[in-house]
Design a protein around this motif. Sequence first.
Motif, PDB file in Angstrom:
ATOM      1  N   ARG A   3       0.821  -1.023   0.237  1.00 51.81           N
ATOM      2  CA  ARG A   3      -0.061  -0.365   0.231  1.00 51.81           C
ATOM      3  C   ARG A   3       0.435   1.105   0.047  1.00 51.81           C
ATOM      4  O   ARG A   3       1.550   1.661   0.741  1.00 51.81           O
ATOM      5  N   GLU A   4       1.264   1.933  -0.805  1.00 49.10           N
ATOM      6  CA  GLU A   4       1.423   3.103  -1.487  1.00 49.10           C
ATOM      7  C   GLU A   4       0.436   4.219  -1.172  1.00 49.10           C
ATOM      8  O   GLU A   4       0.075   4.563  -2.010  1.00 49.10           O
ATOM      9  N   SER A  19      -5.559  11.046   1.536  1.00 49.52           N
ATOM     10  CA  SER A  19      -4.014  11.020   0.756  1.00 49.52           C
ATOM     11  C   SER A  19      -5.235  11.110  -0.843  1.00 49.52           C
ATOM     12  O   SER A  19      -6.286  11.033  -1.030  1.00 49.52           O
ATOM     13  N   PRO A  20      -4.053  12.068  -1.671  1.00 45.89           N
ATOM     14  CA  PRO A  20      -4.719  11.679  -2.898  1.00 45.89           C
ATOM     15  C   PRO A  20      -4.958  11.104  -3.932  1.00 45.89           C
ATOM     16  O   PRO A  20      -6.019  10.826  -4.489  1.00 45.89           O
ATOM     17  N   ALA A  21      -3.768   9.940  -3.555  1.00 44.86           N
ATOM     18  CA  ALA A  21      -4.528   8.692  -4.065  1.00 44.86           C
ATOM     19  C   ALA A  21      -4.031   7.230  -3.158  1.00 44.86           C
ATOM     20  O   ALA A  21      -2.642   7.383  -2.657  1.00 44.86           O
ATOM     21  N   ILE A  22      -4.650   6.223  -3.287  1.00 46.82           N
ATOM     22  CA  ILE A  22      -3.745   4.932  -2.655  1.00 46.82           C
ATOM     23  C   ILE A  22      -3.707   4.094  -3.917  1.00 46.82           C
ATOM     24  O   ILE A  22      -4.003   3.697  -4.603  1.00 46.82           O
ATOM     25  N   LEU A  23      -2.446   3.383  -3.876  1.00 48.66           N
ATOM     26  CA  LEU A  23      -1.905   2.444  -4.955  1.00 48.66           C
ATOM     27  C   LEU A  23      -2.140   1.148  -4.089  1.00 48.66           C
ATOM     28  O   LEU A  23      -1.217   1.291  -2.928  1.00 48.66           O
ATOM     29  N   ARG A  26      -1.740  -3.133  -8.680  1.00 46.18           N
ATOM     30  CA  ARG A  26      -1.884  -2.928  -8.929  1.00 46.18           C
ATOM     31  C   ARG A  26      -3.544  -1.220  -9.676  1.00 46.18           C
ATOM     32  O   ARG A  26      -3.294  -0.489 -11.062  1.00 46.18           O
ATOM     33  N   LEU A  27      -3.692  -1.018  -8.350  1.00 44.41           N
ATOM     34  CA  LEU A  27      -4.898  -0.059  -8.379  1.00 44.41           C
ATOM     35  C   LEU A  27      -4.809   0.710  -8.165  1.00 44.41           C
ATOM     36  O   LEU A  27      -4.302   0.896  -6.790  1.00 44.41           O
ATOM     37  N   LEU A  28      -5.383   1.489  -8.622  1.00 46.74           N
ATOM     38  CA  LEU A  28      -4.870   3.312  -8.108  1.00 46.74           C
ATOM     39  C   LEU A  28      -6.330   4.178  -7.511  1.00 46.74           C
ATOM     40  O   LEU A  28      -7.084   4.053  -8.566  1.00 46.74           O
ATOM     41  N   PHE A  29      -6.529   4.167  -6.378  1.00 41.72           N
ATOM     42  CA  PHE A  29      -7.822   4.875  -5.836  1.00 41.72           C
ATOM     43  C   PHE A  29      -7.395   6.127  -6.246  1.00 41.72           C
ATOM     44  O   PHE A  29      -6.797   6.566  -4.700  1.00 41.72           O
ATOM     45  N   VAL A  30      -8.088   7.496  -6.845  1.00 42.48           N
ATOM     46  CA  VAL A  30      -7.575   8.175  -6.092  1.00 42.48           C
ATOM     47  C   VAL A  30      -8.985   8.920  -6.493  1.00 42.48           C
ATOM     48  O   VAL A  30     -10.134   9.002  -6.178  1.00 42.48           O
ATOM     49  N   SER A  31      -8.875   9.740  -4.611  1.00 43.75           N
ATOM     50  CA  SER A  31      -9.432  10.562  -3.564  1.00 43.75           C
ATOM     51  C   SER A  31     -10.074  11.291  -4.999  1.00 43.75           C
ATOM     52  O   SER A  31      -9.965  11.429  -6.399  1.00 43.75           O
ATOM     53  N   VAL A 123     -11.489   8.539  -9.466  1.00 45.29           N
ATOM     54  CA  VAL A 123     -11.372   7.531 -10.718  1.00 45.29           C
ATOM     55  C   VAL A 123     -10.730   6.167  -9.888  1.00 45.29           C
ATOM     56  O   VAL A 123     -10.288   6.796  -8.641  1.00 45.29           O
ATOM     57  N   VAL A 124     -10.855   4.986 -10.511  1.00 47.05           N
ATOM     58  CA  VAL A 124     -10.039   3.737  -9.945  1.00 47.05           C
ATOM     59  C   VAL A 124      -9.376   3.500 -11.551  1.00 47.05           C
ATOM     60  O   VAL A 124      -9.446   3.897 -12.300  1.00 47.05           O
TER      61      VAL A 124
END
Length: 131
Positions: A3-4, A19-23, A26-31, A123-124
Amino acid sequence: MKREVIVPATGLLPHRPYSPAILVDRLLFVSGHTGSDPVTREFSSDAREQTRLAFENIEAVLKAAGASMADVVKATVFMTDMAADFSAMNEVFKSVFPDSPPARSTVGVAHLARPGLKVEIEVVAMVGSGG
């Protein structure tokens, strides 16, 4: 699973405790991002312009993670006045995703974080998808 936290190149963190996003792998969860300037926090009263800037803010986060708009697989759009602003938002959405748009939900809400904000988008994305 790794988790990054992903922070855009501006280095600016949100003014809230998230956080602005969590990776994760390979899945990026963008706030959720609004159409406000990340430095001045100012925004236009125009829904079209807010949508455009929200996508610019999202794109900066995607870039920081090594992804692009072509890697977005799901978008959720929150709007305070769908009757008045849906077509303007949709026009910008179509220009950002002209081919193979992501899955999308659009939700009408009573308010967003600051008065005057009309659109928020989260977005994801799939990082490293080669999109």
